[in-house]
Design an enzyme around this catalytic site. Structure first.
Site, PDB file in Angstrom:
ATOM      1  N   ASP A 139       0.823  -1.218   0.000  1.00 42.36           N
ATOM      2  CA  ASP A 139       0.000   0.000   0.000  1.00 42.36           C
ATOM      3  C   ASP A 139       0.859   1.272   0.000  1.00 42.36           C
ATOM      4  O   ASP A 139       0.659   2.164   0.828  1.00 42.36           O
ATOM      5  CB  ASP A 139      -0.922   0.024   1.224  1.00 42.36           C
ATOM      6  CG  ASP A 139      -1.653  -1.275   1.453  1.00 42.36           C
ATOM      7  OD1 ASP A 139      -2.021  -1.916   0.462  1.00 42.36           O
ATOM      8  OD2 ASP A 139      -1.849  -1.653   2.625  1.00 42.36           O
ATOM      9  N   GLU A 198     -10.918  -0.749  -3.682  1.00 42.36           N
ATOM     10  CA  GLU A 198     -10.250   0.010  -2.621  1.00 42.36           C
ATOM     11  C   GLU A 198      -9.075   0.771  -3.231  1.00 42.36           C
ATOM     12  O   GLU A 198      -8.845   0.757  -4.436  1.00 42.36           O
ATOM     13  CB  GLU A 198      -9.728  -0.954  -1.545  1.00 42.36           C
ATOM     14  CG  GLU A 198      -8.711  -1.967  -2.084  1.00 42.36           C
ATOM     15  CD  GLU A 198      -8.562  -3.185  -1.211  1.00 42.36           C
ATOM     16  OE1 GLU A 198      -9.327  -3.328  -0.245  1.00 42.36           O
ATOM     17  OE2 GLU A 198      -7.675  -4.012  -1.505  1.00 42.36           O
TER      18      GLU A 198
END
Length: 712
Positions: A417, A587
């Site tokens: 991420d 997401e």
């Protein structure tokens, strides 16, 4: 003489667990039995060997030593417990459970017996079927253990069971003479309030010590109960035996050969590792993890001492040359990304660009039963170099070893991420990733890295530790985003938005490398109006160069946006709206501005899926509406190069230039694809160039191993 008597007495105490003191074997090594995970082929019995009780090497290439489908009803087995019997046989008991299909409910365990640790007979004991009157409602039969009862001359099995949805309780029963069934229905062994599982009993100084996992909500950990008798009277202590605040289970105790020391080991199942603790009294333990190594990731297992002959037999059966090369630790090698191709007998060594290929030693690490015939620095400048490895019996194998300067992954270790910024104040780039490698995404801290050129990165250390720095939660540190803001007085402040416990917090610092101070409360802990599902995770902060406003985007299953107030640590809820792109949105939103267009990137699919990838849309405003191209893929897997799950990205451009880069994570290469779902929390960060066509459309990025060259 005293030393001999001491070792003999200690050996006899050990044999009260592992067998008889008559004709006591001379122990030479240790056998670790374990399983590896919750997916296909992971719930199975595995073996590893150790010469000293601390450093373990998987046998059979870390593949099962018996097919779970052949010995169980469910197709999976877990929690293997092995015992050296009084009669010279070995006994193993396992949980009969296949989690992908059954969840956490099962009704059976498997009893196994062997004369040589290689060939096993087995019997399945289904508790509700065998004892329907009193145990017909049992829906959990977990983690059995066998111990020899000297007084009764029988093998006692203890395990935990749950009736309906009551608490899990530890029971016991004696096995019949040939270890194919139970003599009588189970009886409760441990009496305490709250649930308890994973009992492991050891005899020490005239007492039976039962280590078990306390399952009471809010008070979990390894407790110990002590009794004068093997099958009754256990008194539960109040002190936890484990030496960590992380969740633990599956404790096991074994003595170190020829010493007065014992090892307590347990499965730190959310951390993806085992912890070893040492004790001489089974009361006071100290962590010795710095002495322990494993070339595998075990789940809930047990260790027994074995003889030299038994060790040789296991090596002869499962200790071949394939799988013998563990790592390459030479300076500059990206050890996590070494590829050993057994079928083609090649080894691919990704290296950093400063390595001298003309005189380079890969420093291969091999299992103890294999010898490396080629040693010292070699000349790789003209191509591959042959390395030969051999067994004691003379069998050998030669591999062609080649070097490749690979800039991906850009960070050493498991990270995911990635968020990236350029700091005007420092004149450097800063990466803010999720600290990965923790089972179930259970990490609890964030680090940052700095670089002058997007290739060479320096770890600046931990910048937010949930357990120390955040008052409102201490779990699930995920997916941060950050921004540099120049203040009116010319100074700079840094705002760091992070996910924790499926909420979004914010911390502030005067430096891009921290330390950051948390605001003291979540910034986003609510769902926007009209949103029912999803999670409040994955923030992205964006400063609009046109309006001067700053926006925060977030969401899993939906995409929401809200304007940040001038203080950057609060939001104007009146500006909030939902702008989910389409059904591909999962997401990881990323928003940036280029030549009059706003670009919205997001991740599709699941981070545990090899098909995790990035799509995009454009808009004329940071609030939409979104415009979609026919082919809007930004980056996806490259199966030819075994690059999978390329997603959850950020984007950076070189100041003053129309030069853009995508920063993303992928499964670890080469191991991720075979990890199953666990690949989704064993990820690594990569950077590749991102280009646009004449209409401003993003040209699909092909993920690379080489990465980019240092920027200037």
């Amino acid at each position: 003489m005293f030393k001999y008597l001491k070792e003999t007495v200690l050996g006899c105490l050990a044999i009260l667990i592992f067998g008889s003191c008559q004709n006591e074997p001379k122990y030479d090594a240790y056998l670790f039995t374990y399983f590896v995970g919750n997916g296909p082929d992971e719930e199975s019995i595995h073996y590893a060997l150790s010469e000293n009780g601390f450093n373990y090497y998987a046998l059979n290439g870390n593949q099962p030593i018996v097919d779970s489908k052949d010995i169980s009803v469910s197709g999976g087995v877990r929690d293997p417990h092995i015992l050296r019997g009084e009669d010279g046989f070995f006994y193993m008991v396992v949980t009969d459970l296949y989690v992908p299909e059954m969840g956490w409910e099962n009704t059976a365990m498997v009893l196994m017996k062997s004369a040589d640790l290689i060939n096993w007979t087995h019997t399945v004991i289904d508790i509700p079927q065998t004892y329907p009157e009193n145990f017909g409602a049992v829906n959990r039969v977990w983690a059995p253990q066998t111990i020899y009862d000297q007084a009764n001359g029988k093998y006692m099995i203890c395990w935990s069971m749950r009736h309906n949805y009551d608490a899990d309780i530890i029971y016991y029963a004696y096995a019949n003479e040939d270890f194919t069934g139970l003599e009588a229905e189970p009886k409760q062994l441990l009496f305490k309030t709250g649930a308890c599982i994973d009992g492991d009993i050891i005899y020490h100084q005239g007492k039976y010590h039962m280590f078990f996992k306390n399952e009471e909500e809010g008070a979990k950990g390894i407790l110990k109960a002590v009794s004068d008798k093997i099958n009754e009277g256990y008194v539960v202590g109040t002190e936890y035996m484990d030496q960590t605040d992380s969740p633990v289970e599956g404790s096991g105790v074994f003595p170190l050969i020829g010493t007065d020391k014992y090892i307590l080991m347990y499965d730190m199942y959310t951390s993806g590792k085992y912890q070893f603790c040492e004790s001489t009294d089974l009361e006071n333990f100290r962590v010795i993890d710095e002495n322990v190594s494993m070339n595998f990731h075990p789940r809930h297992g047990t260790v027994i001492p074995i003889t030299a002959a038994e060790k040789r037999a296991l090596i002869n059966k499962w200790g071949g040359l394939d799988g013998a090369i563990q790592s390459a630790t030479g300076e500059g090698v990206k050890a996590m990304n070494v590829v050993v191709d057994e079928e083609n007998a090649t080894i691919y060594l990704p290296i950093q660009d400063e390595v001298n290929a003309a005189s380079f030693d890969p420093a291969f690490e091999v299992v103890p039963w294999v010898k490396m015939e080629t040693t010292g620095p070699q000349d790789f400048s003209k191509g591959a170099v042959n390395y030969t490895f051999s067994l004691a019996d003379g069998e050998s194998k030669t591999y062609a070893v080649s070097l490749s300067v690979d800039h991906n992954p850009v960070l050493e270790g498991y990270y995911a991420d990635p968020e990236i910024i350029y700091s005007e104040k420092e004149g450097k780039y800063y990466l803010y990733p999720t600290s990965d490698g923790f089972n179930g995404w259970s990490g609890s801290y964030f680090e940052t890295f700095s670089s002058p050129d997007l290739v060479h990165w320096t770890n600046e250390g931990v910048i937010v530790d949930l357990k120390k720095d955040v008052s409102w939660t201490d779990r699930n540190a995920w997916a941060p985003t950050a921004i540099e803001k120049k203040q009116k007085d010319g100074s700079y402040k840094y705002y760091y938005y992070f996910t924790a416990a499926q909420r979004i917090g914010v911390a502030v610092s005067d430096s891009p490398s921290g330390p950051f101070e948390d605001s003291g409360q979540p910034l986003i802990d609510f769902k926007p109006e009209g949103v029912d599902g999803g999670q409040e995770i994955d923030p992205d902060v964006f400063a609009d160069p046109v309006s001067g406003k700053t926006y925060l985007y977030w969401g899993n299953g939906y995409l929401a946006v809200v304007e940040l107030n001038e203080d950057m640590v609060s939001v104007d809820r009146s500006t909030m709206q939902v702008m989910t792109p389409d059904e591909t949105f999962r997401e990881g939103a990323e928003v940036f501005y280029r030549e009059g267009k706003y670009y919205f990137l997001w991740s599709e699919d699941d981070t545990r899926s090899p098909n995790y990838r990035v799509r995009y849309a454009t808009a004329d405003s940071p609030l939409g509406p979104l415009n979609f191209s026919k082919d809007n893929l930004v980056i996806q897997k490259d199966e030819a190069n075994e690059i999978y799950a390329t997603g959850h990205n950020s984007v950076i451009h070189v100041p003053g230039k129309d030069e853009w880069y995508i920063v993303y994570h992928r499964f670890n290469r080469p191991n991720g694809k075979k990890m199953g779902g666990a690949a989704g929390f064993h990820r690594e960060v990569c950077i590749d160039a991102m280009e646009f066509d004449s209409e401003g459309k993003i040209t699909q990025v092909t993920p690379t191993l080489k990465g980019i060259e240092p920027i200037k």
